[in-house]
Design a protein around this motif. Structure first.
Motif, PDB file in Angstrom:
ATOM      1  N   GLU A 382     -41.875  -6.013  23.259  1.00  0.00           N
ATOM      2  CA  GLU A 382     -42.581  -6.712  22.194  1.00  0.00           C
ATOM      3  C   GLU A 382     -41.649  -6.969  21.026  1.00  0.00           C
ATOM      4  N   CYS A 383     -41.886  -8.089  20.354  1.00  0.00           N
ATOM      5  CA  CYS A 383     -41.210  -8.416  19.099  1.00  0.00           C
ATOM      6  C   CYS A 383     -42.282  -8.588  18.028  1.00  0.00           C
ATOM      7  N   SER A 384     -42.003  -8.087  16.837  1.00  0.00           N
ATOM      8  CA  SER A 384     -42.965  -8.196  15.743  1.00  0.00           C
ATOM      9  C   SER A 384     -42.319  -8.823  14.521  1.00  0.00           C
ATOM     10  N   TRP A 385     -43.150  -9.422  13.702  1.00  0.00           N
ATOM     11  CA  TRP A 385     -42.713  -9.954  12.419  1.00  0.00           C
ATOM     12  C   TRP A 385     -43.894  -9.905  11.465  1.00  0.00           C
ATOM     13  N   VAL A 386     -43.615 -10.039  10.190  1.00  0.00           N
ATOM     14  CA  VAL A 386     -44.656  -9.969   9.165  1.00  0.00           C
ATOM     15  C   VAL A 386     -44.948 -11.368   8.641  1.00  0.00           C
ATOM     16  N   HIS A 387     -46.213 -11.743   8.709  1.00  0.00           N
ATOM     17  CA  HIS A 387     -46.683 -12.974   8.073  1.00  0.00           C
ATOM     18  C   HIS A 387     -47.150 -12.616   6.667  1.00  0.00           C
ATOM     19  N   ASP A 388     -46.361 -13.029   5.678  1.00  0.00           N
ATOM     20  CA  ASP A 388     -46.668 -12.753   4.279  1.00  0.00           C
ATOM     21  C   ASP A 388     -47.140 -14.051   3.626  1.00  0.00           C
ATOM     22  N   PRO A 389     -48.418 -14.187   3.292  1.00  0.00           N
ATOM     23  CA  PRO A 389     -48.904 -15.430   2.693  1.00  0.00           C
ATOM     24  C   PRO A 389     -48.260 -15.769   1.352  1.00  0.00           C
ATOM     25  N   GLU A 390     -47.589 -14.784   0.752  1.00  0.00           N
ATOM     26  CA  GLU A 390     -46.894 -15.050  -0.508  1.00  0.00           C
ATOM     27  C   GLU A 390     -45.428 -15.454  -0.293  1.00  0.00           C
ATOM     28  N   ASP A 391     -44.986 -15.486   0.952  1.00  0.00           N
ATOM     29  CA  ASP A 391     -43.611 -15.879   1.267  1.00  0.00           C
ATOM     30  C   ASP A 391     -43.625 -16.594   2.618  1.00  0.00           C
ATOM     31  N   LEU A 392     -44.079 -17.834   2.606  1.00  0.00           N
ATOM     32  CA  LEU A 392     -44.353 -18.576   3.832  1.00  0.00           C
ATOM     33  C   LEU A 392     -43.107 -19.280   4.363  1.00  0.00           C
ATOM     34  N   VAL A 393     -43.075 -19.472   5.675  1.00  0.00           N
ATOM     35  CA  VAL A 393     -42.003 -20.260   6.285  1.00  0.00           C
ATOM     36  C   VAL A 393     -42.148 -21.700   5.801  1.00  0.00           C
ATOM     37  N   PRO A 394     -41.122 -22.252   5.177  1.00  0.00           N
ATOM     38  CA  PRO A 394     -41.270 -23.597   4.610  1.00  0.00           C
ATOM     39  C   PRO A 394     -41.202 -24.680   5.669  1.00  0.00           C
ATOM     40  N   SER A 395     -41.934 -25.755   5.460  1.00  0.00           N
ATOM     41  CA  SER A 395     -41.774 -26.937   6.296  1.00  0.00           C
ATOM     42  C   SER A 395     -40.367 -27.487   6.110  1.00  0.00           C
ATOM     43  N   SER A 396     -39.802 -27.996   7.179  1.00  0.00           N
ATOM     44  CA  SER A 396     -38.394 -28.397   7.129  1.00  0.00           C
ATOM     45  C   SER A 396     -38.182 -29.708   6.399  1.00  0.00           C
ATOM     46  N   ALA A 397     -39.182 -30.590   6.388  1.00  0.00           N
ATOM     47  CA  ALA A 397     -39.057 -31.877   5.705  1.00  0.00           C
ATOM     48  C   ALA A 397     -40.069 -31.949   4.569  1.00  0.00           C
ATOM     49  N   PRO A 398     -39.701 -32.528   3.427  1.00  0.00           N
ATOM     50  CA  PRO A 398     -40.649 -32.608   2.307  1.00  0.00           C
ATOM     51  C   PRO A 398     -41.833 -33.518   2.583  1.00  0.00           C
ATOM     52  N   ASP A 399     -41.678 -34.443   3.535  1.00  0.00           N
ATOM     53  CA  ASP A 399     -42.777 -35.333   3.905  1.00  0.00           C
ATOM     54  C   ASP A 399     -42.826 -35.404   5.423  1.00  0.00           C
ATOM     55  N   ALA A 400     -43.889 -34.851   6.015  1.00  0.00           N
ATOM     56  CA  ALA A 400     -43.985 -34.799   7.474  1.00  0.00           C
ATOM     57  C   ALA A 400     -44.070 -36.183   8.095  1.00  0.00           C
ATOM     58  N   PHE A 401     -44.521 -37.168   7.341  1.00  0.00           N
ATOM     59  CA  PHE A 401     -44.666 -38.516   7.884  1.00  0.00           C
ATOM     60  C   PHE A 401     -43.329 -39.238   8.010  1.00  0.00           C
ATOM     61  N   SER A 402     -42.336 -38.810   7.256  1.00  0.00           N
ATOM     62  CA  SER A 402     -41.013 -39.458   7.311  1.00  0.00           C
ATOM     63  C   SER A 402     -39.945 -38.424   7.666  1.00  0.00           C
ATOM     64  N   TYR A 403     -40.182 -37.725   8.763  1.00  0.00           N
ATOM     65  CA  TYR A 403     -39.274 -36.656   9.199  1.00  0.00           C
ATOM     66  C   TYR A 403     -37.848 -37.172   9.381  1.00  0.00           C
ATOM     67  N   LEU A 404     -37.698 -38.355   9.974  1.00  0.00           N
ATOM     68  CA  LEU A 404     -36.354 -38.861  10.273  1.00  0.00           C
ATOM     69  C   LEU A 404     -35.666 -39.454   9.047  1.00  0.00           C
ATOM     70  N   LEU A 405     -36.418 -39.710   7.986  1.00  0.00           N
ATOM     71  CA  LEU A 405     -35.772 -40.069   6.727  1.00  0.00           C
ATOM     72  C   LEU A 405     -34.929 -38.907   6.238  1.00  0.00           C
ATOM     73  N   HIS A 406     -35.463 -37.704   6.372  1.00  0.00           N
ATOM     74  CA  HIS A 406     -34.777 -36.504   5.876  1.00  0.00           C
ATOM     75  C   HIS A 406     -33.878 -35.886   6.938  1.00  0.00           C
ATOM     76  N   LEU A 407     -34.245 -36.046   8.217  1.00  0.00           N
ATOM     77  CA  LEU A 407     -33.472 -35.544   9.351  1.00  0.00           C
ATOM     78  C   LEU A 407     -32.959 -34.131   9.075  1.00  0.00           C
ATOM     79  N   PRO A 408     -33.867 -33.176   8.848  1.00  0.00           N
ATOM     80  CA  PRO A 408     -33.441 -31.851   8.378  1.00  0.00           C
ATOM     81  C   PRO A 408     -32.759 -31.029   9.461  1.00  0.00           C
ATOM     82  N   ASP A 409     -31.830 -30.204   9.027  1.00  0.00           N
ATOM     83  CA  ASP A 409     -31.235 -29.184   9.879  1.00  0.00           C
ATOM     84  C   ASP A 409     -32.173 -27.983   9.860  1.00  0.00           C
TER      85      ASP A 409
END
Length: 557
Positions: A382-409
């Protein structure tokens, strides 16, 4: 106070003549008509084929550049009708999402065929909501509608996730869901604003906006706090009636692509529709940015020259389609049943069906050491991790509708302690993936609700990572383990020699998706009080994390 911006209608263009189409209940819809011009510069009022575009984003506005689209279509001999849907911009009526589009589409078709410049043959074209209005008009069964060309859309567009009692597995709510009626359907105008995503009092912020606007969004009130379903289509399905030929365009990086693929699956169960269904899959996102694009064209505000350069790619496939199914030029056999972009190359391929013949399913398993292996690990771990609602995994692009505009790493996201990472070996040679991707995960949580996000990445030799597929599901009563079958969508992608596949597993992707507060409360209305949860994933054994991949050519490492 938030920065609220109201955007009213732009002036009607010089080449358009605005009409008022009366619907069966007496509402008048603002409608622009574009006719070809003769050699003397006089509008040609002789009968011809018409392309109808019905949208809520201002038929004259810069965002959708409909006047330029109309100019391009008129140059190819079509009359063009562009209409603000009911309740939007210059049209009368209440701004109400989805439910009036079947009737209003049929009434507009009635009006078109009664005009002296119409020969009775109509096609429709458009993206997103104005792709949805095509499905709606087709569902009316109107005989004048000869073909539609919906792009980056779906018949299930927009509405919130339904929470069926007793169902442990549900979809994860997109952050845009409740925002859409508060921006585009809060009245005739469009409102540009965003919540303060650092706060979790989304419902409070929504009330503050509506107080500022001086009116309420009807659709928002139907959805929050308890979603109410209003009928969209006759007989409950867009595909219950007479079929029309469809050129159906999906983007590999469109955040609404799951809705498109759901329609593809439903159409396959409807022989009448399947017989007239033609699929295009392109390396685009929702806003028509492309994976392979000149850096100078990857700009948030496109110039008129850039838009004009974009139009052939957007419109020529539809024009070829309309030539056959509206004008009767050529044969349906001239249109490929499937035309798809092999992302990572500049190739467009054709096939009689999707996935292409010869695709083989290959399974890779996560290992306790953080790898992806061809063989299922014997011992369960098993692998475990903590989901902390005060420290969320950020979305990689600032606008999900234009993902390829930002082409995030996306590689840096994997450095977080709340993201599990599994990486395969380097590819010895190129391999092409083409078809559906799926993951099976066994998870549990110390909290009542667990969101599980699975992302498939292509990692280059320099360490940068491009997301090529993704999916997510929500598990309720999550203290008890549950197995999730997660659809990651479809891929058409060349994995180059020396590159690696990588999987990210996490419990948040914020603000693209609403985050779990850890209490089991609704994230939109009850997300202020938060509790960290520990999430656990099974590795190895009968319940091992498994990733099913479609290999068309080559061998997967």
């Amino acid at each position: 106070m938030a920065d609220y911006q109201r955007l009213g209608p732009a002036p009607v263009g010089e080449r358009a003549r605005e009409e008022r189409v009366r619907t069966r209940d007496g509402v008048h819809l603002a409608t622009d008509v574009y006719l070809p011009f003769d050699a003397a510069g006089v509008p040609d009022g002789s009968p011809g084929d018409t392309v109808l575009i019905r949208l809520p984003y201002d038929k004259n506005g810069e965002y959708t550049f409909i006047p330029l689209v109309a100019e391009y279509l008129v140059a190819h001999g079509y009359r063009v009708v562009a209409q603000d849907v009911r309740g939007k911009f210059r049209s009368e009526g209440e701004a109400l999402l989805f439910v009036n589009e079947v009737r209003d589409g049929a009434d507009t078709l009635d009006w078109i065929v009664a005009q002296s410049w119409s020969n009775g043959r109509v096609a429709m074209w458009g993206d997103s909501y104005y792709g949805y209005t095509q499905w709606a008009a087709a569902a009316s069964g109107h005989p004048a509608l000869r073909a539609i060309a919906p792009r980056v859309t779906g018949t299930g567009l927009g509405e919130p996730v339904r929470r069926a009692p007793g169902d442990r597995v549900r979809a994860v709510e997109m952050g845009i869901t409740n925002m859409y009626p508060l921006t585009h359907f809060a009245g005739n105008d469009t409102f540009h604003w965003e919540p303060d995503w650092s706060r979790r009092d989304f419902a409070v912020q929504a009330e503050a906006f509506q107080s500022w606007a001086g009116s309420r969004s009807i659709s928002y009130d139907q959805w929050v706090p308890h979603p109410v379903t209003l009928p969209r289509f006759p007989n409950g399905s867009p595909f219950a009636g007479r079929s029309v030929p469809v050129l159906h365009t999906i983007g590999w990086w469109d955040n609404c692509a799951p809705l498109s693929w759901a329609d593809v699956a439903e159409i396959r169960r409807r022989p009448g529709w399947d017989a007239h269904h033609y699929l295009r899959i392109e390396s685009i996102d929702h806003e028509n940015y492309r994976l392979h694009e000149a850096p100078g064209d990857r700009t948030p505000e496109r110039s008129e020259a850039q838009i004009r350069a974009l139009l052939p790619a957007m419109l020529d496939p539809a024009l070829d389609f309309f030539a056959v199914f509206v004008r009767g030029e050529g044969s349906p056999a001239d249109i490929p049943r499937v035309a798809w972009s092999l992302a990572g190359t500049d190739e467009e391929r054709i096939a009689p069906a999707w996935p292409p013949a010869g695709t083989q399913r290959v399974t890779r398993y996560a290992t306790a050491e953080g790898g992806l292996a061809a063989e299922r690990p014997d011992g369960e771990a098993e692998c475990s991790w903590v989901h902390d609602p005060e420290d969320l995994v950020p979305s990689s692009a600032p606008d999900a509708f234009s993902y390829l505009l930002h082409l995030p790493d996306e590689a840096p996201i994997g450095a977080r302690e709340d993201v599990l990472v599994f990486t395969g070996p380097p590819q010895p040679a190129d391999a092409d993936l083409a078809g559906p991707v799926a993951a099976r995960v066994r998870v549990r949580s110390t909290g009542p609700v667990l969101d599980c996000f699975v992302r498939l990445l292509d990692v280059s030799p320099d360490g940068t990572a491009l997301r090529i597929a993704r999916g997510q599901q929500q598990l309720h009563d999550a203290q008890e383990p549950g197995t999730l079958e997660i659809d990651l969508g479809h891929v058409g992608y060349r994995l180059r020699a020396g590159h690696r596949l990588r999987v990210h597993v996490s419990s948040s992707d914020y603000p693209e998706f609403l985050p779990q507060p850890g209490t089991g409360g609704d994230p939109w209305t009850e997300g202020i009080d938060t509790v960290p949860n520990t999430q656990t994933l099974t590795i190895g054994g009968a319940e091992a994390l498994a990733l099913d991949l479609p290999v068309l050519n080559g061998v997967l490492a």
